[in-house]
Write a protein that holds these residues in place. Structure first.
Motif, mmCIF file in Angstrom:
data_model
loop_
_atom_site.group_PDB
_atom_site.id
_atom_site.type_symbol
_atom_site.label_atom_id
_atom_site.label_comp_id
_atom_site.label_asym_id
_atom_site.label_seq_id
_atom_site.Cartn_x
_atom_site.Cartn_y
_atom_site.Cartn_z
ATOM 1 N N MET A 120 31.504 30.973 49.423
ATOM 2 C CA MET A 120 30.027 30.944 49.403
ATOM 3 C C MET A 120 29.542 31.435 47.980
ATOM 4 S SD MET A 120 28.971 32.267 53.051
ATOM 5 C CE MET A 120 27.316 32.054 52.810
ATOM 6 N N LEU A 121 30.210 32.427 47.587
ATOM 7 C CA LEU A 121 29.447 33.265 46.449
ATOM 8 C C LEU A 121 30.557 33.802 45.502
ATOM 9 C CD1 LEU A 121 26.769 33.675 44.965
ATOM 10 C CD2 LEU A 121 26.900 35.891 46.226
ATOM 11 N N GLY A 122 30.597 33.538 44.098
ATOM 12 C CA GLY A 122 31.314 34.460 43.370
ATOM 13 C C GLY A 122 32.828 33.909 43.430
ATOM 14 N N SER A 123 33.584 34.828 42.671
ATOM 15 C CA SER A 123 35.083 34.680 42.644
ATOM 16 C C SER A 123 35.946 35.798 42.549
ATOM 17 C CB SER A 123 35.239 33.901 41.341
ATOM 18 O OG SER A 123 36.590 33.703 40.989
ATOM 19 N N GLU A 124 37.247 35.766 43.021
ATOM 20 C CA GLU A 124 37.838 36.943 43.009
ATOM 21 C C GLU A 124 38.674 37.173 41.747
ATOM 22 O OE1 GLU A 124 40.306 38.024 46.590
ATOM 23 O OE2 GLU A 124 39.571 36.081 47.580
ATOM 24 N N GLU A 125 38.716 36.447 40.882
ATOM 25 C CA GLU A 125 39.485 36.485 39.627
ATOM 26 C C GLU A 125 38.678 36.477 38.418
ATOM 27 O OE1 GLU A 125 41.835 32.952 39.343
ATOM 28 O OE2 GLU A 125 42.926 33.258 41.433
ATOM 29 N N GLN A 126 37.360 35.971 38.345
ATOM 30 C CA GLN A 126 36.710 36.246 37.235
ATOM 31 C C GLN A 126 35.622 37.298 37.493
ATOM 32 O OE1 GLN A 126 34.192 32.693 36.834
ATOM 33 N NE2 GLN A 126 33.226 33.348 34.830
ATOM 34 N N PRO A 127 35.859 38.430 36.616
ATOM 35 C CA PRO A 127 34.913 39.687 36.758
ATOM 36 C C PRO A 127 33.795 39.445 35.590
ATOM 37 C CG PRO A 127 36.465 39.940 35.019
ATOM 38 C CD PRO A 127 36.951 38.639 35.880
ATOM 39 N N LYS A 128 32.591 40.012 36.539
ATOM 40 C CA LYS A 128 31.265 39.783 35.698
ATOM 41 C C LYS A 128 30.782 41.129 35.351
ATOM 42 C CE LYS A 128 29.333 35.774 37.706
ATOM 43 N NZ LYS A 128 28.473 34.970 38.364
#
Length: 315
Positions: A237-245
């Motif tokens: 639904m939201l975000g990504s586990e591999e791409q940090p922000k």
């Protein structure tokens, strides 16, 4: 002849009754008092109003019930409050626009620095009040402690550890963190700190009474995090586990200073007005397909999804 006999017996009965009364008066004979005294009775049950009477004036039911002998229990309209934490953020910190992007040597950066120095006077007075109740409090070490509370609280949220989460966040912050997470899977990870956390704002307000003090410390935290939210079907639904922000946050940590067993807990966040908007949430919806007859096959390549009709709405 029967009539004359009945008259004779009636006259004899009257004569006997009169003679008996005269004898009682002469002898002063008094009969004992009655065993049961007459008591004035009254209907004590409440008669409800008739059902279905329309157009008639409604009577005061409370007065009618009081007249019938029924006492209504007093209804208290007061709301119960929890004094383990405050109701909100008192005198919230206003983050300067362009924080973490402006250099301290630029013109705008120098203006922000001077404004922070002016606001630090009220923070110094609040720090003195906090040290009166918590002698180990220090702004140098508290920022690292606040970051540890933040990381542990979010790890407890991802693992749905309610007992530990209650000990790390206040009663005001708990429903805001857990609302809407029942059928979702959350994957959150703290990667690293881009800047060391620091205390930017301290306030010591009171609530209900003058001596009921609360310590609120605002901590600036600039870090790298990963966040991914999955719905109940396992779709992202939201975000990504591999791409940090890169995330810039202003955390409010609170403690009930009067309570000797109180501890510092996460109370809320301050979101500045100049913050960028959040990413939209991708929702899984069911698109209705065509009504097929028996024996027909669905051709997904040539099917056009019907567009919804334009509907006026207001907010």
């Amino acid at each position: 002849m029967a009539t004359s006999i009945t008259r004779t017996f009636g006259s004899l009965r009257n004569v006997a009754h009169r003679s008996l009364k005269n004898a009682e008066l002469a002898l002063d004979v008094r009969h004992p008092g009655p065993l049961f005294l007459p008591v004035r009775t009254k209907k004590r049950y409440f008669i409800p109003p008739a059902v279905g009477l329309k157009g008639k004036k409604e009577e005061n039911l409370e007065a009618k019930a009081r007249a019938a002998g029924i006492v209504f229990r007093q209804q208290y309209l007061e709301r119960s409050i929890n004094i383990a934490c405050s109701a909100g953020v008192f005198d919230p910190y206003i983050p300067p626009e362009g924080d973490a992007r402006l250099s301290a040597l630029s013109k705008e950066g120098l203006k922000q620095r001077t404004e922070q120095i002016r606001q630090s006077a009220a923070s110094q007075l609040a720090i003195r009040k906090i040290k009166e109740h918590d002698s180990q409090f220090s702004t140098k070490t508290f920022a690292e402690q606040a970051q540890e509370i933040f990381v542990e609280a979010h790890n407890s949220l991802t693992h749905f550890n309610k007992e530990k989460l209650h000990s790390l966040v206040t009663e005001r912050c708990y429903p805001e963190m857990t609302r809407g997470n029942r059928y979702k899977t959350i994957r959150w990870r703290f990667v690293e700190s881009l800047e060391p956390p620091r205390v930017v704002h301290v306030r010591c307000p009171d609530m209900v009474t003058k001596g009921n003090l609360y310590g609120q410390v605002t901590v600036r935290m600039h870090s790298k995090q990963t966040l991914a939210i999955y719905d109940r079907f396992g779709r992202l639904m939201l975000g990504s586990e591999e791409q940090p922000k890169d995330v810039l946050e202003y955390l409010v940590i609170e403690r009930h200073l009067v309570n000797p067993y109180g501890r510092w807990r996460l109370h809320g966040k301050i979101v500045p007005s100049w913050a960028p908007p959040k990413d939209p949430i991708i929702k899984t919806v069911a698109i209705p397909g065509p009504d097929l007859k028996p024996g027909e096959e669905f051709d997904a390549l040539n099917y056009e999804v019907p567009k919804p009709e334009a509907v006026q709405w207001n907010k």
